[in-house]
Design an enzyme around this catalytic site. Structure first.
Site, PDB file in Angstrom:
ATOM      1  N   GLN A 166     -14.888 -22.157  -8.110  1.00 59.00           N
ATOM      2  CA  GLN A 166     -15.514 -21.904  -6.800  1.00 59.00           C
ATOM      3  C   GLN A 166     -14.666 -20.913  -6.322  1.00 59.00           C
ATOM      4  O   GLN A 166     -15.267 -20.365  -5.198  1.00 59.00           O
ATOM      5  CB  GLN A 166     -15.134 -23.349  -6.147  1.00 59.00           C
ATOM      6  CG  GLN A 166     -15.441 -23.519  -4.733  1.00 59.00           C
ATOM      7  CD  GLN A 166     -15.342 -24.633  -4.313  1.00 59.00           C
ATOM      8  OE1 GLN A 166     -16.357 -25.610  -4.138  1.00 59.00           O
ATOM      9  NE2 GLN A 166     -14.597 -25.273  -3.513  1.00 59.00           N
ATOM     10  N   GLU A 208     -16.204 -18.376   2.600  1.00 63.69           N
ATOM     11  CA  GLU A 208     -14.703 -17.928   3.079  1.00 63.69           C
ATOM     12  C   GLU A 208     -14.469 -16.450   2.991  1.00 63.69           C
ATOM     13  O   GLU A 208     -13.153 -15.975   3.105  1.00 63.69           O
ATOM     14  CB  GLU A 208     -13.844 -18.879   2.060  1.00 63.69           C
ATOM     15  CG  GLU A 208     -14.094 -20.251   2.282  1.00 63.69           C
ATOM     16  CD  GLU A 208     -13.172 -21.029   1.281  1.00 63.69           C
ATOM     17  OE1 GLU A 208     -12.391 -20.757   0.593  1.00 63.69           O
ATOM     18  OE2 GLU A 208     -13.345 -22.269   1.303  1.00 63.69           O
ATOM     19  N   ASP A 245      -9.495 -21.835  -8.034  1.00 61.84           N
ATOM     20  CA  ASP A 245      -9.749 -23.362  -7.322  1.00 61.84           C
ATOM     21  C   ASP A 245     -10.982 -23.728  -8.202  1.00 61.84           C
ATOM     22  O   ASP A 245     -12.139 -23.015  -8.171  1.00 61.84           O
ATOM     23  CB  ASP A 245     -10.104 -23.180  -6.112  1.00 61.84           C
ATOM     24  CG  ASP A 245     -10.589 -24.593  -5.496  1.00 61.84           C
ATOM     25  OD1 ASP A 245     -10.815 -25.568  -6.247  1.00 61.84           O
ATOM     26  OD2 ASP A 245     -11.102 -24.825  -4.415  1.00 61.84           O
ATOM     27  N   GLU A 288      -6.124 -24.949  -9.162  1.00 57.80           N
ATOM     28  CA  GLU A 288      -6.582 -26.076  -8.196  1.00 57.80           C
ATOM     29  C   GLU A 288      -7.621 -26.849  -8.723  1.00 57.80           C
ATOM     30  O   GLU A 288      -8.739 -26.400  -9.126  1.00 57.80           O
ATOM     31  CB  GLU A 288      -6.790 -25.408  -6.799  1.00 57.80           C
ATOM     32  CG  GLU A 288      -7.280 -26.637  -5.674  1.00 57.80           C
ATOM     33  CD  GLU A 288      -7.576 -26.070  -4.483  1.00 57.80           C
ATOM     34  OE1 GLU A 288      -8.228 -26.626  -3.826  1.00 57.80           O
ATOM     35  OE2 GLU A 288      -7.239 -24.976  -3.937  1.00 57.80           O
ATOM     36  N   ASP A 315      -6.244 -31.401  -4.966  1.00 57.37           N
ATOM     37  CA  ASP A 315      -7.005 -31.351  -3.690  1.00 57.37           C
ATOM     38  C   ASP A 315      -7.927 -32.661  -3.836  1.00 57.37           C
ATOM     39  O   ASP A 315      -7.642 -33.580  -2.976  1.00 57.37           O
ATOM     40  CB  ASP A 315      -7.764 -29.982  -3.677  1.00 57.37           C
ATOM     41  CG  ASP A 315      -8.610 -30.139  -2.447  1.00 57.37           C
ATOM     42  OD1 ASP A 315      -8.688 -30.754  -1.499  1.00 57.37           O
ATOM     43  OD2 ASP A 315      -9.702 -29.178  -2.387  1.00 57.37           O
ATOM     44  N   LYS A 340      -4.891 -30.687   3.528  1.00 58.77           N
ATOM     45  CA  LYS A 340      -6.207 -30.314   4.469  1.00 58.77           C
ATOM     46  C   LYS A 340      -6.104 -31.438   5.569  1.00 58.77           C
ATOM     47  O   LYS A 340      -6.316 -32.625   5.161  1.00 58.77           O
ATOM     48  CB  LYS A 340      -7.450 -30.400   3.801  1.00 58.77           C
ATOM     49  CG  LYS A 340      -7.592 -29.274   2.783  1.00 58.77           C
ATOM     50  CD  LYS A 340      -8.745 -29.332   2.004  1.00 58.77           C
ATOM     51  CE  LYS A 340      -9.236 -28.279   0.865  1.00 58.77           C
ATOM     52  NZ  LYS A 340     -10.463 -28.445   0.181  1.00 58.77           N
ATOM     53  N   ARG A 369     -10.611 -25.299   5.727  1.00 60.91           N
ATOM     54  CA  ARG A 369     -11.680 -25.591   4.982  1.00 60.91           C
ATOM     55  C   ARG A 369     -13.038 -24.611   4.951  1.00 60.91           C
ATOM     56  O   ARG A 369     -12.980 -23.348   5.772  1.00 60.91           O
ATOM     57  CB  ARG A 369     -12.515 -26.914   5.699  1.00 60.91           C
ATOM     58  CG  ARG A 369     -11.492 -27.964   5.718  1.00 60.91           C
ATOM     59  CD  ARG A 369     -10.919 -28.495   4.334  1.00 60.91           C
ATOM     60  NE  ARG A 369     -11.917 -29.087   3.583  1.00 60.91           N
ATOM     61  CZ  ARG A 369     -12.384 -30.142   3.186  1.00 60.91           C
ATOM     62  NH1 ARG A 369     -11.560 -31.145   3.777  1.00 60.91           N
ATOM     63  NH2 ARG A 369     -13.157 -30.600   2.074  1.00 60.91           N
ATOM     64  N   SER A 370     -13.969 -24.752   4.105  1.00 62.47           N
ATOM     65  CA  SER A 370     -15.134 -23.526   4.049  1.00 62.47           C
ATOM     66  C   SER A 370     -15.679 -23.480   5.498  1.00 62.47           C
ATOM     67  O   SER A 370     -16.169 -22.389   5.945  1.00 62.47           O
ATOM     68  CB  SER A 370     -15.884 -23.842   2.975  1.00 62.47           C
ATOM     69  OG  SER A 370     -16.710 -25.159   3.323  1.00 62.47           O
ATOM     70  N   LYS A 391      -3.495 -21.255   2.151  1.00 61.03           N
ATOM     71  CA  LYS A 391      -4.693 -20.799   1.329  1.00 61.03           C
ATOM     72  C   LYS A 391      -5.873 -20.787   2.570  1.00 61.03           C
ATOM     73  O   LYS A 391      -6.294 -21.883   3.397  1.00 61.03           O
ATOM     74  CB  LYS A 391      -5.226 -21.869   0.643  1.00 61.03           C
ATOM     75  CG  LYS A 391      -6.620 -21.679   0.035  1.00 61.03           C
ATOM     76  CD  LYS A 391      -6.962 -22.747  -1.161  1.00 61.03           C
ATOM     77  CE  LYS A 391      -8.667 -22.681  -1.554  1.00 61.03           C
ATOM     78  NZ  LYS A 391      -8.910 -23.943  -2.323  1.00 61.03           N
TER      79      LYS A 391
END
EC number: 4.2.1.11
Length: 431
Positions: A166, A208, A245, A288, A315, A340, A369-370, A391
């Site tokens: 990702q 992102e 990630d 991650e 995560d 998060k 977050r995205s 991040k």
């Protein structure tokens, strides 16, 4: 200093996030005229154990993604309970929000409703005292600026391309300040764009802000990033390291890891071998979600093999939840937690998760977050808790850049007190 100030109103509205989906924004009004505001982010790849984000499901409006039910829950149920409360009593307010919902996953009122209120309360309290949010939450010892974990190639569910994993990120551990770290990353980002163009790849952006080219393999993403680091005048493995990630839960099917674009189906042990080969070959400092959220044995094996030399971030595994984190600590899964806010739903619970991680010798990486907004709460949070790592995407798209710009302001405000720890932020590994 006044230690009591009443909340006189709580107002929520539906706004748009960076992926053009609705999200919740909340304002908390105090008796002295102070206002605190917060907007809630939303994820694309979500762990099954995350707190519930309430969506309306009305297909005629925003394709079912509306959040008017969550907004109404704030404006009615939550507002009625909060009016008259002391804005400075964050733990009490968060506890009341949890009890008001009454479910294990905040599925009644919605984590998006509850988090918006929790963060707006904190912002209102800080504003009332004339303090920056990081100073209000962290106190006089809040001083550590984070090493950015900057996503510059997007794959998986963050992009429509041929890359299984990702996120491929850079971490400027060789910088001496956050300001220098941001400049280094920006230079590599621009150099990467030109490098991709020279190779004939498209330079469209993912959710992102990272590039989303159709590369020949997952490994090529690392190769081209290292090439860009070198062309920008930096040394991979010294000035800059690579972070990944993998978001492995996204391609974990029937107990196997299916890397469709590479035509590989791997067992847990083979997936660990895959990452070990990469760590031996490339300057990787952090992985991650290397294993899926339910593959506890795989996580334990990964940590046994790589946990002394690479940061292994949970995560989807932990979802900022102290119960899952406690299990991970007990069995030796991972050595770091991704934080998060919307995975758990209140500021107090988030701080509790960070505290538990630190006590266990785990690092904590504060994350966006995205689906983001212009809200910069996480920039203040990462300094407040001295986490040392953040991040929050590429140095592109204003919802990502807003976080970096806020950190520049914080570093300027802290002046000589500010610390940028670089490689020392990875205190539990040897690299």
């Amino acid at each position: 200093m006044n230690d009591y100030l009443e909340i006189i109103d709580v107002v929520a509205r539906q706004i748009l996030d960076s992926r053009c989906f609705p999200t919740v924004e909340v304002e908390v009004y105090l008796e002295d005229g102070t206002i605190g505001r917060a907007a809630v982010p939303s994820g694309a790849s979500t762990g099954m154990y995350e707190a519930v984000e309430l969506r309306d499901g009305d297909k005629d409006k925003y394709l079912g993604k509306g959040v008017l039910t969550a907004v109404q829950n704030v404006n009615d149920t939550i507002a009625e309970a909060l009016i008259g409360c002391n804005v400075f009593d964050q733990p009490y307010i968060d506890k009341m929000l949890i009890e008001l919902d009454g479910t294990d996953n905040k599925g009644k009122l919605g984590a998006n409703a509850i988090l918006g209120v929790s963060l707006a309360v904190a912002n209102a309290a800080a504003n009332a005292l004339g303090l920056s949010l990081y100073k209000y939450v962290g106190g006089v010892n809040a001083k550590v600026l984070p090493v950015p974990m900057m996503n510059i190639i997007n794959g998986g569910s963050h992009a429509d391309n041929s890359v299984d994993l990702q996120e491929f990120m850079i971490m400027p551990v060789g910088a001496t300040s956050f300001t220098e770290a941001l400049r280094m990353c920006a230079e590599v980002y621009h150099t990467l764009k030109n490098t991709l163009k020279d190779k004939g790849y498209a330079t469209g952006l993912g959710d992102e802000g990272g590039f989303a080219p159709n590369l020949k393999s997952n490994a090529e993403a690392i190769d081209v990033i290292i090439e860009a680091i070198t062309k920008a005048g930096y040394k991979a493995g010294e000035d800059m390291f690579i972070a990944i990630d993998a978001a492995s839960s996204e391609y974990y099917k029937d107990g196997k890891y299916v890397l469709e674009n590479e035509g590989k189906t791997l067992t847990s042990a083979e997936m660990v071998d895959f990452f070990e080969d990469w760590v031996n070959k490339y300057p990787i400092i952090s992985i991650e979600d290397g294993m899926a959220e339910e593959d506890w044995d795989g996580w334990k094996l990964l940590n046994e093999r790589l946990g002394k030399k690479v940061q292994l971030v949970g995560d989807d595994l932990f979802v900022t939840n102290t119960e899952r984190l406690e299990k991970g600590i007990e069995i030796g899964a991972a050595n770091s937690i991704l934080i998060k806010l919307n995975q758990i739903g209140t500021l107090t619970e988030t701080l509790n998760a960070i505290e538990m991680a630190n006590r266990a010798g785990y690092t904590a990486v504060i994350s966006h977050r995205s689906g983001e907004t212009e809200d910069t709460t996480i920039s203040d949070l990462v300094v407040a808790v001295n986490a040392g790592q953040i991040k929050t995407g590429a140095p592109a798209r204003s919802e990502r850049v807003a976080k970096y710009n806020q950190l520049l302001r914080i570093e300027e405000e802290l002046e000589d007190v500010a610390e940028y720890r670089g490689k020392k932020a990875f205190f539990n590994i040897k690299k």
